[in-house]
Design a protein around this motif. Structure first.
Motif, mmCIF file in Angstrom:
data_model
loop_
_atom_site.group_PDB
_atom_site.id
_atom_site.type_symbol
_atom_site.label_atom_id
_atom_site.label_comp_id
_atom_site.label_asym_id
_atom_site.label_seq_id
_atom_site.Cartn_x
_atom_site.Cartn_y
_atom_site.Cartn_z
ATOM 1 N N PHE A 150 -7.493 -13.232 26.635
ATOM 2 C CA PHE A 150 -6.769 -12.528 25.571
ATOM 3 C C PHE A 150 -7.664 -12.503 24.342
ATOM 4 C CE2 PHE A 150 -4.171 -12.197 21.838
ATOM 5 C CZ PHE A 150 -3.090 -11.401 22.190
ATOM 6 N N LYS A 151 -7.711 -11.356 23.660
ATOM 7 C CA LYS A 151 -8.480 -11.305 22.417
ATOM 8 C C LYS A 151 -7.866 -10.302 21.457
ATOM 9 C CE LYS A 151 -13.078 -11.340 20.384
ATOM 10 N NZ LYS A 151 -14.537 -11.329 20.586
ATOM 11 N N VAL A 152 -7.867 -10.669 20.179
ATOM 12 C CA VAL A 152 -7.402 -9.798 19.116
ATOM 13 C C VAL A 152 -8.341 -9.957 17.924
ATOM 14 C CG1 VAL A 152 -5.825 -11.555 18.193
ATOM 15 C CG2 VAL A 152 -5.392 -9.138 17.708
ATOM 16 N N GLY A 153 -8.580 -8.863 17.207
ATOM 17 C CA GLY A 153 -9.396 -8.892 15.999
ATOM 18 C C GLY A 153 -8.699 -8.119 14.886
ATOM 19 N N PHE A 154 -9.069 -8.421 13.642
ATOM 20 C CA PHE A 154 -8.400 -7.771 12.519
ATOM 21 C C PHE A 154 -9.187 -8.004 11.228
ATOM 22 C CE2 PHE A 154 -6.759 -11.972 13.265
ATOM 23 C CZ PHE A 154 -6.686 -12.574 12.022
ATOM 24 N N PRO A 155 -9.088 -7.077 10.265
ATOM 25 C CA PRO A 155 -9.594 -7.368 8.927
ATOM 26 C C PRO A 155 -8.739 -8.480 8.322
ATOM 27 C CG PRO A 155 -9.154 -5.017 9.234
ATOM 28 C CD PRO A 155 -8.527 -5.725 10.380
ATOM 29 N N ASN A 156 -9.378 -9.399 7.603
ATOM 30 C CA ASN A 156 -8.634 -10.575 7.140
ATOM 31 C C ASN A 156 -8.851 -10.804 5.646
ATOM 32 O OD1 ASN A 156 -7.282 -12.972 6.859
ATOM 33 N ND2 ASN A 156 -8.492 -14.103 8.357
ATOM 34 N N PRO A 157 -8.173 -10.016 4.808
ATOM 35 C CA PRO A 157 -8.344 -10.212 3.370
ATOM 36 C C PRO A 157 -7.801 -11.548 2.873
ATOM 37 C CG PRO A 157 -6.596 -8.620 3.825
ATOM 38 C CD PRO A 157 -7.288 -8.885 5.126
ATOM 39 N N ARG A 158 -6.922 -12.200 3.647
ATOM 40 C CA ARG A 158 -6.411 -13.507 3.217
ATOM 41 C C ARG A 158 -7.454 -14.603 3.420
ATOM 42 N NH1 ARG A 158 -0.192 -13.422 5.412
ATOM 43 N NH2 ARG A 158 -0.032 -15.418 4.323
ATOM 44 N N GLY A 159 -8.461 -14.343 4.243
ATOM 45 C CA GLY A 159 -9.646 -15.180 4.265
ATOM 46 C C GLY A 159 -9.537 -16.493 4.996
ATOM 47 N N TRP A 160 -8.528 -16.681 5.853
ATOM 48 C CA TRP A 160 -8.423 -17.936 6.595
ATOM 49 C C TRP A 160 -7.772 -17.702 7.952
ATOM 50 C CZ3 TRP A 160 -3.607 -19.601 8.133
ATOM 51 C CH2 TRP A 160 -2.510 -19.076 7.467
ATOM 52 N N MET A 161 -8.000 -18.644 8.862
ATOM 53 C CA MET A 161 -7.332 -18.717 10.158
ATOM 54 C C MET A 161 -7.061 -20.195 10.402
ATOM 55 S SD MET A 161 -10.186 -16.508 12.216
ATOM 56 C CE MET A 161 -9.227 -16.182 13.690
ATOM 57 N N ALA A 162 -6.152 -20.489 11.330
ATOM 58 C CA ALA A 162 -5.829 -21.893 11.571
ATOM 59 C C ALA A 162 -5.501 -22.128 13.039
ATOM 60 C CB ALA A 162 -4.664 -22.341 10.686
ATOM 61 N N TYR A 163 -5.679 -23.384 13.436
ATOM 62 C CA TYR A 163 -5.304 -23.812 14.781
ATOM 63 C C TYR A 163 -4.643 -25.170 14.680
ATOM 64 C CZ TYR A 163 -5.658 -24.708 19.833
ATOM 65 O OH TYR A 163 -5.383 -24.970 21.164
ATOM 66 N N THR B 200 0.816 -1.230 0.000
ATOM 67 C CA THR B 200 0.000 0.000 0.000
ATOM 68 C C THR B 200 0.843 1.270 0.000
ATOM 69 O OG1 THR B 200 -0.170 -0.224 2.412
ATOM 70 C CG2 THR B 200 -1.983 -1.110 1.095
ATOM 71 N N GLY B 201 2.113 1.149 -0.297
ATOM 72 C CA GLY B 201 2.954 2.333 -0.392
ATOM 73 C C GLY B 201 3.080 3.062 0.925
ATOM 74 N N LEU B 202 2.671 4.313 0.959
ATOM 75 C CA LEU B 202 2.770 5.138 2.159
ATOM 76 C C LEU B 202 1.595 4.935 3.114
ATOM 77 C CD1 LEU B 202 3.984 8.497 0.551
ATOM 78 C CD2 LEU B 202 5.368 6.734 1.656
ATOM 79 N N LEU B 203 0.627 4.112 2.734
ATOM 80 C CA LEU B 203 -0.569 3.919 3.547
ATOM 81 C C LEU B 203 -0.449 2.643 4.376
ATOM 82 C CD1 LEU B 203 -3.295 4.876 0.906
ATOM 83 C CD2 LEU B 203 -2.256 6.329 2.670
ATOM 84 N N PRO B 204 -1.151 2.578 5.512
ATOM 85 C CA PRO B 204 -1.080 1.374 6.347
ATOM 86 C C PRO B 204 -1.781 0.195 5.684
ATOM 87 C CG PRO B 204 -2.723 2.890 7.220
ATOM 88 C CD PRO B 204 -2.011 3.620 6.129
ATOM 89 N N ASN B 205 -1.330 -1.017 6.024
ATOM 90 C CA ASN B 205 -1.960 -2.216 5.451
ATOM 91 C C ASN B 205 -2.418 -3.208 6.509
ATOM 92 O OD1 ASN B 205 0.425 -3.319 6.352
ATOM 93 N ND2 ASN B 205 0.856 -4.469 4.478
ATOM 94 N N ARG B 206 -2.274 -2.900 7.804
ATOM 95 C CA ARG B 206 -2.681 -3.815 8.867
ATOM 96 C C ARG B 206 -3.326 -3.032 10.006
ATOM 97 N NH1 ARG B 206 3.078 -6.595 9.229
ATOM 98 N NH2 ARG B 206 3.521 -4.694 8.061
ATOM 99 N N THR B 207 -4.389 -3.628 10.579
ATOM 100 C CA THR B 207 -5.090 -3.055 11.723
ATOM 101 C C THR B 207 -5.343 -4.147 12.738
ATOM 102 O OG1 THR B 207 -6.195 -1.415 10.327
ATOM 103 C CG2 THR B 207 -7.155 -1.823 12.487
ATOM 104 N N LEU B 208 -5.097 -3.865 14.004
ATOM 105 C CA LEU B 208 -5.413 -4.787 15.083
ATOM 106 C C LEU B 208 -6.365 -4.122 16.062
ATOM 107 C CD1 LEU B 208 -1.946 -6.363 16.006
ATOM 108 C CD2 LEU B 208 -3.716 -7.292 14.499
#
Length: 295
Positions: free
Chosen positions: A199-212, A161-169
């Motif tokens: 403990f909890k964390v959230g985020f936008p997930n454009p990669r579309g998966w999570m794993a355990y 994203t160049g000069l713009l942020p690409n991750r949010t928590l």
């Protein structure tokens, strides 16, 4: 042919193929209480005695397994009781688990579970149907509770994203980011499910998966990400919660205005992979992703 089994004195409908076995309770839900490879141990947490107190003083029972809630989180409405019998029907489309409309929310909840006949793979279609007389705004929120002792893998955006942020928590007040169980990487957040405090964390997930990862099995949960969608919790489409009793992988759909007798749906795909070594760093995770052709 529908088979029956018992889990912790609960009568359950069995959904299985040559690889996986799933148990769906009849007396509460909609829920999935057990998910395992044939002959293996249940990956899901079973929590018959874990409760929390609602604002009205009544106790909500977590029970464990996989459940459907509504977001944004409300201390009363999200915690609507699900300890009554559900309707379970089997068809070519899969196993449909339906709960009558809740008196507190007016929402009818259902989960359609389709098990791939040959693979360790399920598709779950979650539905919130508004049976009240007025429009409501909710997002389907799907929560899978696992036994502790494993490792959650939470992918982060790699967009250029160049000069713009690409991750949010998004972090909750009780989240301790200094916890030794947490490892922040450039591509993945790793969370060891050995937490002594919540403990909890959230985020936008454009990669579309999570794993355990747990006991040599890698569970992968996939859900589509809508870049134009309005997600709860500061735009979080994926969330992970952990305490000393369980770890949750959670996905959310965008918020939607649901008219009377209309529905909002949210689809997840689950994949299970056996004989996976526990990854210790990002390069090991990348090797696993390549092996299972996830990305």
């Amino acid at each position: 042919m529908v088979k029956m089994a018992n889990l912790n004195d609960l009568e359950c409908v069995v959904l299985e193929n040559d690889l996986l076995r799933i148990l769906v309770p009849k007396a509460l839900g909609p829920r999935i209480l057990s998910l395992c490879f044939r002959g293996g141990e249940n990956l899901l947490a079973v929590l018959p005695d874990v409760t929390t107190e609602r604002p009205d003083g009544k106790q909500y029972h977590f029970f464990g397994g996989h459940r459907l809630w509504l977001a944004p989180e409300d201390p009363l409405l999200s915690y609507a009781f699900d300890d009554q019998a559900v309707e379970i029907t089997s068809s070519e489309a899969g196993l449909l688990i339906r709960k009558e409309a809740e008196s507190e929310t007016g929402i009818e909840k259902s989960i359609l579970v389709n098990l791939d006949p040959q693979q360790a793979k399920l598709t779950l279609t979650h539905r919130l149907t508004n049976r009240s007389s007025r429009p409501v705004e909710y997002a389907p929120w799907t929560i899978t509770q696992f036994r502790t002792g494993g490792l959650a893998i939470l992918p982060q955006s790699g967009a250029q994203t160049g000069l713009l942020p690409n991750r949010t928590l998004s972090l909750w007040p009780y989240t301790d980011i200094t916890s030794p169980c947490l490892k922040l990487g450039n591509q993945f957040i790793l969370l060891h499910a050995n937490m002594q405090t919540p403990f909890k964390v959230g985020f936008p997930n454009p990669r579309g998966w999570m794993a355990y990862w747990l006991d040599g099995v890698l569970f992968v949960k996939k859900a589509a990400f809508d870049p134009q969608g309005r997600y709860p919790d500061n735009g979080s489409s994926s969330e992970c919660y952990c305490n000393q009793s369980f770890l949750e992988l959670e996905t959310l759909a965008p918020l939607a205005l649901i008219e009377p007798d209309a529905s909002a749906t949210h689809t997840e795909t689950w994949e299970l992979h056996s004989d996976i070594p526990m990854p210790n760093d990002e390069s090991a995770i990348q090797a696993i992703l390549q092996k299972i052709r996830l990305e």
